[in-house]
Design an enzyme around this catalytic site. Structure first.
Site, PDB file in Angstrom:
ATOM      1  N   GLU A 499       0.805  -1.226   0.000  1.00  0.00           N
ATOM      2  CA  GLU A 499       0.000   0.000   0.000  1.00  0.00           C
ATOM      3  C   GLU A 499       0.835   1.272   0.000  1.00  0.00           C
ATOM      4  O   GLU A 499       0.398   2.289  -0.513  1.00  0.00           O
ATOM      5  CB  GLU A 499      -1.046   0.015   1.115  1.00  0.00           C
ATOM      6  CG  GLU A 499      -0.540   0.268   2.507  1.00  0.00           C
ATOM      7  CD  GLU A 499      -1.664   0.304   3.539  1.00  0.00           C
ATOM      8  OE1 GLU A 499      -2.754   0.805   3.255  1.00  0.00           O
ATOM      9  OE2 GLU A 499      -1.429  -0.193   4.662  1.00  0.00           O
ATOM     10  N   LYS A 614      -7.818   7.224   4.443  1.00  0.00           N
ATOM     11  CA  LYS A 614      -7.682   6.588   5.751  1.00  0.00           C
ATOM     12  C   LYS A 614      -8.947   5.833   6.159  1.00  0.00           C
ATOM     13  O   LYS A 614      -8.879   4.727   6.657  1.00  0.00           O
ATOM     14  CB  LYS A 614      -7.347   7.654   6.787  1.00  0.00           C
ATOM     15  CG  LYS A 614      -7.163   7.131   8.190  1.00  0.00           C
ATOM     16  CD  LYS A 614      -5.896   6.329   8.311  1.00  0.00           C
ATOM     17  CE  LYS A 614      -5.658   5.806   9.711  1.00  0.00           C
ATOM     18  NZ  LYS A 614      -4.677   4.711   9.692  1.00  0.00           N
TER      19      LYS A 614
HETATM   20  O1  M6R Z   1     -10.528   2.161  10.452  1.00  0.00           O
HETATM   21  P1  M6R Z   1     -10.502   0.685  10.213  1.00  0.00           P
HETATM   22  O2  M6R Z   1      -9.599  -0.033  11.142  1.00  0.00           O
HETATM   23  O3  M6R Z   1     -11.863   0.080  10.178  1.00  0.00           O
HETATM   24  O4  M6R Z   1      -9.879   0.532   8.761  1.00  0.00           O
HETATM   25  C1  M6R Z   1      -9.790  -0.720   8.146  1.00  0.00           C
HETATM   26  C2  M6R Z   1      -8.949  -0.645   6.904  1.00  0.00           C
HETATM   27  O5  M6R Z   1      -9.492   0.238   5.977  1.00  0.00           O
HETATM   28  C3  M6R Z   1      -7.502  -0.212   7.210  1.00  0.00           C
HETATM   29  O6  M6R Z   1      -6.902  -1.046   8.142  1.00  0.00           O
HETATM   30  C4  M6R Z   1      -6.659  -0.231   5.916  1.00  0.00           C
HETATM   31  O7  M6R Z   1      -6.520  -1.532   5.458  1.00  0.00           O
HETATM   32  C5  M6R Z   1      -5.307   0.419   6.142  1.00  0.00           C
HETATM   33  N1  M6R Z   1      -4.984   1.292   5.058  1.00  0.00           N
HETATM   34  C6  M6R Z   1      -4.200  -0.563   6.231  1.00  0.00           C
HETATM   35  O8  M6R Z   1      -2.977   0.032   6.444  1.00  0.00           O
END
Ligand code: M6R
Length: 619
Positions: A499, A614
């Protein structure tokens, strides 16, 4: 996905809005815009494709004048990132401006109908339709006896009845100086209460430097405000209950300070954030953990016979680690469901199944929808969330906050270790109510307390890890391999690498290599092995040797003192000895640093990787 901020007060709005957008830029960064209203019944709009700096350059020394305005930083859903598609959008009259976060699913028929009436659109977005609809409803009430303010509120209500989809919106009309209307359904919106000024924003980080008093709106709430007053009602009409909360972090915590990137700052915060999870939650008397927020009686906890952990992205990898840890400590069958799958798959669950949703932001749409689906079926759904006051935290039936402070880098780092820490506490608590002995519980408490110091020791190796990253700088791909407790860590290491550095990376259980993945091995494809001295170490070594036999370069992450790796692997990173079930909390740190240094060396924007945002609040 998308950040919005609105301001009404006595200060010049433009600098406040631009600064608020800087704090929200992590939510989307393909274009941005502001609209400011002044006393002469005019709205001045500035919009620019690309990073916020482009908008700042455009606004330059000549910002639009006025003490009321709205602004937006975009993550494109409908229409490419262009100046025209950037928000705010205006209605047909050019006197009403709107910013929108969410998706209007039926925008096409609505747009066609408006075009047939003579409306002219200037963008490809779904959001512009909403501006035209609200503007049309407002114009249509011109003969009404209501005040212009209440006509605008009614117009917003009427327009929202026509759309299907999700929204967090803020709107204003040139004829009504100093008046904002906002509403939310599925996309977050927070009211900030200042002295002689009020705010509306996607999250509190945008307003915390002005006020710590916030109201987290619920779905279908509508708010209207001046600089000295506000009212919150149902979108459909009627009063709602709300609570004024204190924001739980300082403006400084949302800044990167001396660090070049938020991601590096957040990696280095982990000794503290891990300790924040267990502080006040360990019981020496019971050799167990205390998680009061679960809202479950001891008997209810004893009755749990199955656990389902739900999350997306990094949170789902933390859940995978949690699956291993909870089963190991408590022997309760535990499984992981990716939230977007869970919500549609109709998983059979009985009444003693406990569901946990895991989310840093507490706003991820798939996780939120999965939670609501679980609740709809009569299950108690608990949450493990970082953002205080977020939708998931408020709507879940109980849960525990991580207290990690704001995580702003798009790549999740400290939230992963905090989530795994929290699930370790959960495993300990449930284990001690079942077969885990007092002695084992005490040993776990000691192991947990030692973690922050051990993380600190790994962080001291950042320069060594940077040198390793530079050695592989031309790699076009990378494999991440681990077993048992560290299979999820391998998945997380691969996600971090792809990513932020845009190279292909994938994570696997090491023993899966020979079932296909090994075909990829060449001398140009580095493999990162997470290979601590644990119960599967020897098996893991066999997989590593298979890679070496095919000339694949290997970076090994192993336990201090295990010098064997010096002879086999090309590069070795050491982590302190730890109970194997807690090892993901340590072994992920070198992976975070490796991907960070690799991406920086490749001149990637690690805090705002391309195409990402994010908080994923659209499906
Ligand atoms: O805010 P959340 O923990 O629900 O987000 C989940 C994913 O969108 C998040 O972990 C995403 O995969 C990140 N960019 C990983 O680094």
């Amino acid at each position: 996905m998308c950040g919005i901020i609105g301001y009404v007060g006595k200060e010049s709005a433009a600098p406040i809005l631009l600064e608020g957008l800087r704090k929200l830029e992590y939510r989307g960064y393909d274009s941005s815009g502001i609209a400011v209203m002044n006393g002469s019944n005019t709205i001045h709009t500035r919009k620019k494709k690309g990073r916020l700096q482009n908008l700042r350059d455009l606004v330059g020394e000549n910002p639009p004048e006025g003490e009321c305005g709205i602004s937006h930083t975009r993550w494109a859903t409908h229409g490419e990132p262009t100046d025209e598609n950037a928000h705010p959008h205006l209605d047909q009259s050019g006197k009403l401006a709107i910013v929108h976060n969410g998706v209007i699913e039926n925008y096409q028929p609505l747009r066609k109908a408006l075009e047939a009436e003579g409306h002219v659109f200037h963008s490809q977005t779904d959001s512009e339709v909403l501006a035209h609809l609200v503007g049309k409803k407002y114009e249509a009430s011109a003969e009404s006896d209501a005040t212009p303010q209440m006509r605008l509120v009614a117009a917003v209500r009427d327009a929202l009845k026509l759309i299907s989809g999700t929204y967090g919106i803020v709107t204003m009309h040139a004829d009504i100086p100093g008046f904002l209307v906002g509403a939310r359904l599925g996309s977050p919106l927070v009211v900030g209460l200042g002295k002689g000024e009020n705010f509306l924003a996607s999250d509190v980080s945008a307003i915390v430097s002005h006020t710590s008093d916030a109201i987290y709106l619920s779905d279908r709430d509508l708010v209207y405000m001046t600089d000295s007053d506000f009212k919150i009602e149902h979108v459909e009409g009627g009063s709602v209950e709300f609570e004024v909360s204190r924001v739980d972090f300082t403006p400084e915590q949302a800044e990167k300070g001396e660090y070049p990137h938020y991601m590096l700052k957040e990696i280095f915060e982990q000794p503290t954030t891990i300790a924040n999870v267990f502080r006040g939650r360990l019981s020496d008397d019971e050799a167990s953990a205390k998680l009061g927020g679960l809202n479950l009686t001891p008997q209810e906890l004893r009755d749990v016979d199955r656990i389902v952990l739900v999350g997306c992205g990094t949170a789902s990898h933390a859940a995978m680690a949690g699956e291993y840890i909870i089963e190991h400590l408590s022997r309760i069958p535990t499984e992981v469901e990716i939230a977007s799958e869970f919500r549609y798959r109709n998983l059979p669950m009985d009444k003693n199944t406990l569901i946990f949703v895991i989310s840093q932001s507490g706003e991820t749409i798939d996780t939120l929808a999965a939670m609501r689906e679980g609740q709809r079926k009569g299950h108690r759904v608990l949450s493990i969330v970082n953002s205080v006051g977020s939708t998931i935290a408020r709507e879940s039936d109980g849960g525990s906050y991580l207290y990690s402070g704001p995580e702003i880098g798009v790549a999740a780092t400290k939230s992963f270790t905090s989530q795994v820490m929290m699930m370790s506490l959960l495993g300990l608590l449930l284990g001690r109510m079942r077969n885990l002995s007092m002695r084992e519980g005490q040993r776990m408490l000691a192991e947990i307390r030692d973690l922050p110091a051990k993380v600190e020791m790994i962080l001291q190796q950042t320069e060594k890890i940077r040198a390793i990253a530079l050695k592989y700088i031309d790699a076009q791909g990378m494999l991440f391999l681990g077993r048992q407790f560290n299979f999820p860590t391998a998945m997380e290491g691969a996600l971090k690498m792809k990513e932020i550095s845009y190279i292909f990376a994938s994570g696997h259980a090491s023993a899966e290599l020979k079932h296909g993945v090994i075909a990829l091995i060449t001398e140009d494809l580095p493999s990162v092995f997470i290979i601590p001295k644990d119960s599967v170490y020897d098996k893991n070594v066999s997989s590593l040797e298979e890679v070496k036999a095919r000339k694949g370069p290997v970076i090994a992450i192993t336990t201090e003192g295990n010098t064997d790796m010096e002879d086999i692997a090309n590069d070795v990173i050491y982590i302190p000895e730890v109970d194997e079930c807690l090892s993901p909390i340590l072994s992920v740190i070198p992976l975070q640093l490796l991907s960070y240094h690799f991406a920086v060396a490749r001149e990637c924007d690690v805090d705002k990787p391309r195409n990402l945002a994010k908080s994923v609040t659209v499906e």
